[in-house]
Every structure is written in structure tokens, then in C-alpha cells.
Design a protein around this motif. Structure first.
Motif, PDB file in Angstrom:
ATOM      1  N   SER A  15      39.322  39.513  43.298  1.00 39.14           N
ATOM      2  CA  SER A  15      40.312  38.509  43.714  1.00 39.14           C
ATOM      3  C   SER A  15      39.969  37.130  43.146  1.00 39.14           C
ATOM      4  O   SER A  15      40.863  36.364  42.775  1.00 39.14           O
ATOM      5  CB  SER A  15      40.405  38.450  45.240  1.00 39.14           C
ATOM      6  N   THR A  16      38.668  36.831  43.053  1.00 39.76           N
ATOM      7  CA  THR A  16      38.244  35.532  42.513  1.00 39.76           C
ATOM      8  C   THR A  16      38.573  35.416  41.028  1.00 39.76           C
ATOM      9  O   THR A  16      39.046  34.371  40.565  1.00 39.76           O
ATOM     10  CB  THR A  16      36.730  35.330  42.730  1.00 39.76           C
ATOM     11  N   VAL A  17      38.355  36.492  40.290  1.00 33.54           N
ATOM     12  CA  VAL A  17      38.693  36.478  38.867  1.00 33.54           C
ATOM     13  C   VAL A  17      40.207  36.400  38.685  1.00 33.54           C
ATOM     14  O   VAL A  17      40.710  35.639  37.846  1.00 33.54           O
ATOM     15  CB  VAL A  17      38.120  37.722  38.155  1.00 33.54           C
ATOM     16  N   ASN A  18      40.952  37.158  39.481  1.00 30.16           N
ATOM     17  CA  ASN A  18      42.412  37.113  39.401  1.00 30.16           C
ATOM     18  C   ASN A  18      42.961  35.729  39.702  1.00 30.16           C
ATOM     19  O   ASN A  18      43.988  35.317  39.151  1.00 30.16           O
ATOM     20  CB  ASN A  18      43.026  38.134  40.360  1.00 30.16           C
TER      21      ASN A  18
ATOM     22  N   LEU B  76      35.193  52.643  44.680  1.00 28.24           N
ATOM     23  CA  LEU B  76      34.133  51.945  45.400  1.00 28.24           C
ATOM     24  C   LEU B  76      34.729  50.948  46.385  1.00 28.24           C
ATOM     25  O   LEU B  76      35.350  49.962  46.008  1.00 28.24           O
ATOM     26  CB  LEU B  76      33.227  51.215  44.413  1.00 28.24           C
ATOM     27  N   ASN B  77      34.554  51.222  47.653  1.00 35.94           N
ATOM     28  CA  ASN B  77      35.062  50.327  48.694  1.00 35.94           C
ATOM     29  C   ASN B  77      33.966  49.322  49.020  1.00 35.94           C
ATOM     30  O   ASN B  77      33.203  49.487  49.949  1.00 35.94           O
ATOM     31  CB  ASN B  77      35.466  51.130  49.929  1.00 35.94           C
ATOM     32  N   ASN B  78      33.897  48.280  48.227  1.00 34.48           N
ATOM     33  CA  ASN B  78      32.798  47.328  48.325  1.00 34.48           C
ATOM     34  C   ASN B  78      33.360  45.925  48.492  1.00 34.48           C
ATOM     35  O   ASN B  78      34.134  45.446  47.664  1.00 34.48           O
ATOM     36  CB  ASN B  78      31.929  47.421  47.063  1.00 34.48           C
ATOM     37  N   VAL B  79      32.956  45.271  49.563  1.00 32.07           N
ATOM     38  CA  VAL B  79      33.493  43.947  49.881  1.00 32.07           C
ATOM     39  C   VAL B  79      33.202  42.949  48.770  1.00 32.07           C
ATOM     40  O   VAL B  79      34.072  42.156  48.382  1.00 32.07           O
ATOM     41  CB  VAL B  79      32.907  43.439  51.220  1.00 32.07           C
ATOM     42  N   LEU B  80      31.990  42.975  48.227  1.00 28.77           N
ATOM     43  CA  LEU B  80      31.619  42.018  47.192  1.00 28.77           C
ATOM     44  C   LEU B  80      32.445  42.198  45.924  1.00 28.77           C
ATOM     45  O   LEU B  80      32.883  41.218  45.309  1.00 28.77           O
ATOM     46  CB  LEU B  80      30.136  42.150  46.859  1.00 28.77           C
ATOM     47  N   LEU B  81      32.681  43.452  45.534  1.00 28.38           N
ATOM     48  CA  LEU B  81      33.448  43.682  44.313  1.00 28.38           C
ATOM     49  C   LEU B  81      34.925  43.369  44.522  1.00 28.38           C
ATOM     50  O   LEU B  81      35.607  42.899  43.600  1.00 28.38           O
ATOM     51  CB  LEU B  81      33.252  45.111  43.821  1.00 28.38           C
ATOM     52  N   LYS B  82      35.417  43.598  45.715  1.00 22.82           N
ATOM     53  CA  LYS B  82      36.800  43.200  46.021  1.00 22.82           C
ATOM     54  C   LYS B  82      36.942  41.697  45.947  1.00 22.82           C
ATOM     55  O   LYS B  82      37.936  41.166  45.424  1.00 22.82           O
ATOM     56  CB  LYS B  82      37.197  43.703  47.403  1.00 22.82           C
ATOM     57  N   LYS B  83      35.942  40.997  46.461  1.00 24.88           N
ATOM     58  CA  LYS B  83      35.968  39.533  46.412  1.00 24.88           C
ATOM     59  C   LYS B  83      35.882  39.047  44.973  1.00 24.88           C
ATOM     60  O   LYS B  83      36.581  38.096  44.576  1.00 24.88           O
ATOM     61  CB  LYS B  83      34.817  38.960  47.237  1.00 24.88           C
ATOM     62  N   MET B  84      35.038  39.698  44.164  1.00 22.91           N
ATOM     63  CA  MET B  84      34.938  39.340  42.759  1.00 22.91           C
ATOM     64  C   MET B  84      36.277  39.520  42.062  1.00 22.91           C
ATOM     65  O   MET B  84      36.733  38.645  41.307  1.00 22.91           O
ATOM     66  CB  MET B  84      33.874  40.193  42.067  1.00 22.91           C
TER      67      MET B  84
ATOM     68  N   GLY C 131      41.664  33.017  38.834  1.00 22.73           N
ATOM     69  CA  GLY C 131      41.385  32.115  37.723  1.00 22.73           C
ATOM     70  C   GLY C 131      40.177  31.232  37.914  1.00 22.73           C
ATOM     71  O   GLY C 131      39.944  30.314  37.110  1.00 22.73           O
ATOM     72  N   THR C 132      39.401  31.493  38.965  1.00 25.70           N
ATOM     73  CA  THR C 132      38.192  30.692  39.192  1.00 25.70           C
ATOM     74  C   THR C 132      37.238  30.803  38.008  1.00 25.70           C
ATOM     75  O   THR C 132      36.596  29.827  37.614  1.00 25.70           O
ATOM     76  CB  THR C 132      37.491  31.147  40.487  1.00 25.70           C
ATOM     77  N   TYR C 133      37.138  32.001  37.465  1.00 28.53           N
ATOM     78  CA  TYR C 133      36.354  32.232  36.259  1.00 28.53           C
ATOM     79  C   TYR C 133      37.351  32.401  35.109  1.00 28.53           C
ATOM     80  O   TYR C 133      38.072  33.389  35.050  1.00 28.53           O
ATOM     81  CB  TYR C 133      35.467  33.466  36.418  1.00 28.53           C
ATOM     82  N   GLU C 134      37.340  31.448  34.209  1.00 28.05           N
ATOM     83  CA  GLU C 134      38.383  31.377  33.193  1.00 28.05           C
ATOM     84  C   GLU C 134      38.288  32.486  32.139  1.00 28.05           C
ATOM     85  O   GLU C 134      37.214  32.865  31.715  1.00 28.05           O
ATOM     86  CB  GLU C 134      38.295  30.036  32.456  1.00 28.05           C
ATOM     87  N   LYS C 135      39.442  32.968  31.745  1.00 29.44           N
ATOM     88  CA  LYS C 135      39.626  33.802  30.558  1.00 29.44           C
ATOM     89  C   LYS C 135      38.780  35.073  30.530  1.00 29.44           C
ATOM     90  O   LYS C 135      38.421  35.564  29.467  1.00 29.44           O
ATOM     91  CB  LYS C 135      39.378  32.971  29.291  1.00 29.44           C
ATOM     92  N   ILE C 136      38.471  35.613  31.699  1.00 31.34           N
ATOM     93  CA  ILE C 136      37.842  36.937  31.767  1.00 31.34           C
ATOM     94  C   ILE C 136      38.914  37.963  31.399  1.00 31.34           C
ATOM     95  O   ILE C 136      40.043  37.900  31.893  1.00 31.34           O
ATOM     96  CB  ILE C 136      37.292  37.222  33.172  1.00 31.34           C
ATOM     97  N   THR C 137      38.578  38.916  30.543  1.00 31.07           N
ATOM     98  CA  THR C 137      39.572  39.910  30.137  1.00 31.07           C
ATOM     99  C   THR C 137      39.270  41.325  30.642  1.00 31.07           C
ATOM    100  O   THR C 137      40.180  42.149  30.748  1.00 31.07           O
ATOM    101  CB  THR C 137      39.712  39.934  28.601  1.00 31.07           C
ATOM    102  N   SER C 138      38.006  41.611  30.958  1.00 27.95           N
ATOM    103  CA  SER C 138      37.701  42.917  31.555  1.00 27.95           C
ATOM    104  C   SER C 138      36.334  42.895  32.212  1.00 27.95           C
ATOM    105  O   SER C 138      35.450  42.137  31.800  1.00 27.95           O
ATOM    106  CB  SER C 138      37.750  44.041  30.501  1.00 27.95           C
ATOM    107  N   ILE C 139      36.201  43.724  33.253  1.00 33.02           N
ATOM    108  CA  ILE C 139      34.906  43.973  33.897  1.00 33.02           C
ATOM    109  C   ILE C 139      34.824  45.470  34.185  1.00 33.02           C
ATOM    110  O   ILE C 139      35.695  46.028  34.861  1.00 33.02           O
ATOM    111  CB  ILE C 139      34.727  43.185  35.209  1.00 33.02           C
ATOM    112  N   LEU C 140      33.781  46.105  33.667  1.00 35.23           N
ATOM    113  CA  LEU C 140      33.522  47.515  33.941  1.00 35.23           C
ATOM    114  C   LEU C 140      32.109  47.650  34.471  1.00 35.23           C
ATOM    115  O   LEU C 140      31.184  47.006  33.967  1.00 35.23           O
ATOM    116  CB  LEU C 140      33.679  48.375  32.684  1.00 35.23           C
TER     117      LEU C 140
END
Length: 358
Positions: A39-42, A29-37, A44-53
Motif C-alpha cells: 500500500s505504501t508503494v502504491n 502470504l498473509n503478512n501485515v508488513l508486506l501488505k503495508k509495503m 507513491g511514498t517510494y517513487e518510481k518502483i516498478t516491481s517487487i518480487l
């Protein structure tokens, strides 16, 4: 330290998805919003996330792991696995072991009326009372003074005995059930959810973990997991069992499919509909079904969802309107920001991204 307390939730509208999960489109999925999400999770803006599917109409479009986890990692989503009690109850009803959610729990529990705080009104407690966290027993995990607070239960060997021995609750500081929408008064109670395991086990006349493996986990192809047990060696349906993120996605996709998987009706569609429609108002703006949370997500446009959820920000979500299923795991336990983080991921990134696809 609280194991299961959560303050987050989730509504069902009709949209049928019958496909099994297809991972062939993962990460395509080439989606700008999901790419931004991502990078934001990587970052560390959102702490201790371990997976998103994220899956849409059965196609898995996004799968990422963070903070050292990978697809083989098992996640303790705490109270998210309370919902397993609902799924197993539905299967037991389908197979005729339980007549309905209106059945009284003492019809199945091999126990006499408790010696502590005896009261004949306890004989009227139903399965539905436990699945909606609205029984007459004084049990509130969000109140440290509550006799039924989960932290007191964990110190006791027999969790069912702990639950049924609780006193009758008063409504001194809260409206009575008849004064509330749906005629029920919500009180978050892990002890009641744990008791459901013994109810189902007694009904099906086999160990409830064996029943779960045979009737639910094996048909879904879920093989790698770590089940949690009570001190009496009964499956802990208050939470704590660990599954891979892909397997959590299977469980919620099954619910989005109205109980159908690989052409077989594992759980009655009517039961999934009951479980994922409002039965009690949990908090202002938050409703609850049968151990499912019900809430709307999105910013510009709101969509209705139902979800399993647990301490740490863990959420396993279905949105029938969009054919959407989402798994977000995290280890942000006992952090007041935890659910705000995963709510923001849904509101700011996931729902808007999927809406743009339609």
C-alpha cells in the motif's frame, strides 16, 4: 547523465537452496508488513518502483508490479547486469576456457600493449582486478575529473581500447592497496566491467552473447529479454540489458542455489562462493566481491546479503541465511534518494516480514 553509477552494496553465509522457483504460492502470504509495503508503494511514498518480487526457499510469496508495469515488462536495471560478467566468467572457468581469475587480461585480449600511456605494469592486470574494480588504471565513475569516467567511454567506439589506454592511477588522495583491508583499492569503473565481455569472448572463442544464451539464459528458461551492446557490437557487461523481473529472480536464485539449477551445475559452487565473499572494501561499511555488492539489511536483526545493483534503486538480492531472494526494479535514475528507498523496503518491510516466518 550517468548510466551505471551506484553507491549501494551487499555478504554470504552458508544456506543451500536447490529448488527452482515455484510461483504456485504467489500472493498467498498473509503478512501485515508486506501488505503495508504494498500500500505504501502504491501510494507513491517510494517513487518510481516498478516491481517487487520475494521468494523464500524457492517459493515465490510476493509479486507486485507498479507504475504501469506487469510481469511481461522488461526492466533496465542499469549496472545490475554488470554481474552477468561474473557469472559468464565462472562458466568459462568451469568449461576450461579460462584457468582462473588470476589470469592476466592481456592473455586473452587480442591486443598489443597500448600506444597511449604504455606501461609494462598493465600486462599484470588480472581478471580479478576487473571483477573487483581495483585495477591500477585511473578509472572512477564517481569522479567527473577521472580520465576513465564512464561518460567519456560512451563517446568512444572501442570501449576496451578506451580502458587499456588509461594511465596508471596514483594514490595521492587515497590509501595505497597494501594499506587497505584485502590489499585492494576500490574505484567504481564501468569501463573495466565492459572489458570483461571481450576477455570472455576471446577465451570461449565465440560471441559472448551467444555463449550467454547457450550456457546461462537457455538453461534457466529465460527467453524474453533485450540485450545491450557496445558500439563494436559486443555484449555490454557494463549494464543496460533488460530482463523481466521473474528472470532476474531466476538469476539470483541460481546464485543462492550455489550455481545449480534443475539438477545441473551451471556455475561452479566454488565460484559463487568466491564471487559473493569480500574482496575489497568499497566504501565505509560496504564491501564488494566479484561485481556483487555485500551489505547487511534489517532493523531489529541484521542479515547478510549479496546483490546485483544499479542506478535508479534497482536491486537483485540474495540472503542465504533466510533462503531469501528479492527483486526490486525502479526507474528512479540519477536520484540520490533511489537506493535509500529500496534499502528502506528491505530494512523496514521485507527482512522483518521474512524473519517473522521463521
Amino acid at each position: 547523465m550517468s548510466k551505471c553509477t551506484i553507491l549501494m552494496c551487499f555478504l554470504l553465509v552458508g544456506h543451500l537452496v536447490t529448488a527452482q522457483l515455484n510461483f504456485s504460492k504467489v500472493n498467498s502470504l498473509n503478512n501485515v508488513l508486506l501488505k503495508k509495503m504494498d500500500s505504501t508503494v502504491n501510494a507513491g511514498t517510494y517513487e518510481k518502483i516498478t516491481s517487487i518480487l520475494i521468494a523464500k526457499d524457492g517459493d515465490v510469496l510476493f509479486e507486485r508490479y507498479y507504475n504501469g508495469k506487469d510481469m511481461n515488462a522488461k526492466h533496465n536495471t542499469r549496472s545490475a547486469t554488470k554481474t552477468m560478467a561474473t557469472l559468464l566468467t565462472g562458466i568459462a572457468i568451469k568449461k576450461g576456457f579460462i584457468q582462473s581469475e588470476k589470469d592476466k587480461i592481456f592473455s586473452y585480449l587480442k591486443r598489443t600493449l597500448p600506444l597511449h600511456n604504455p606501461d609494462k605494469r598493465k600486462l599484470e592486470i588480472s581478471i580479478e582486478d576487473l571483477l573487483t574494480m581495483s585495477s591500477i588504471l585511473e578509472c572512477d565513475d564517481n569522479n567527473s575529473f577521472s580520465r576513465g569516467n564512464e561518460e567519456r567511454m560512451y563517446l568512444i567506439e572501442d570501449w576496451t581500447k578506451f580502458f587499456v589506454n588509461l594511465p596508471i592511477r596514483s594514490y595521492t588522495f587515497n590509501p595505497k592497496p597494501q594499506e587497505l583491508p584485502y590489499g585492494r583499492s576500490f574505484s567504481y569503473c564501468s569501463a573495466g566491467a565492459a572489458t570483461m565481455a571481450e576477455v570472455v569472448e576471446s577465451a570461449v572463442k565465440m560471441k559472448v552473447d551467444a555463449f550467454a544464451k547457450k550456457e546461462l539464459l537457455k538453461p534457466l528458461g529465460i527467453r524474453d529479454y533485450k540485450l545491450d551492446y557496445t558500439p563494436n557490437n559486443i555484449l555490454n557487461t557494463a549494464g543496460g540489458s533488460e530482463y523481466r523481473s521473474r528472470d532476474f529472480l531466476k538469476l539470483i536464485q541460481l546464485c543462492l542455489n550455489k550455481g545449480k539449477w534443475n539438477g545441473k551445475q551451471l556455475i561452479p559452487a566454488s565460484w559463487i562462493a568466491k564471487a559473493t565473499t569480500p574482496k575489497v572494501e568499497a566504501f565505509e561499511g560496504m564491501k564488494y566481491g566479484y561485481l556483487f555488492w555485500l551489505v547487511d539489511f534489517g532493523e531489529q536483526k541484521k542479515v547478510s546479503t549479496f546483490a546485483m545493483a544499479g542506478n535508479g534503486g534497482n536491486k537483485v538480492i540474495a540472503c542465504p541465511e533466510l533462503g531469501l531472494t528479492v527483486v526490486m526494479t525502479a526507474t528512479n535514475y540519477n536520484n540520490g534518494r533511489a537506493h535509500r528507498y529500496t534499502n528502506e523496503l528491505m530494512n523496514k518491510f521485507i527482512v522483518p516480514a521474512v524473519l517473522k516466518m521463521d
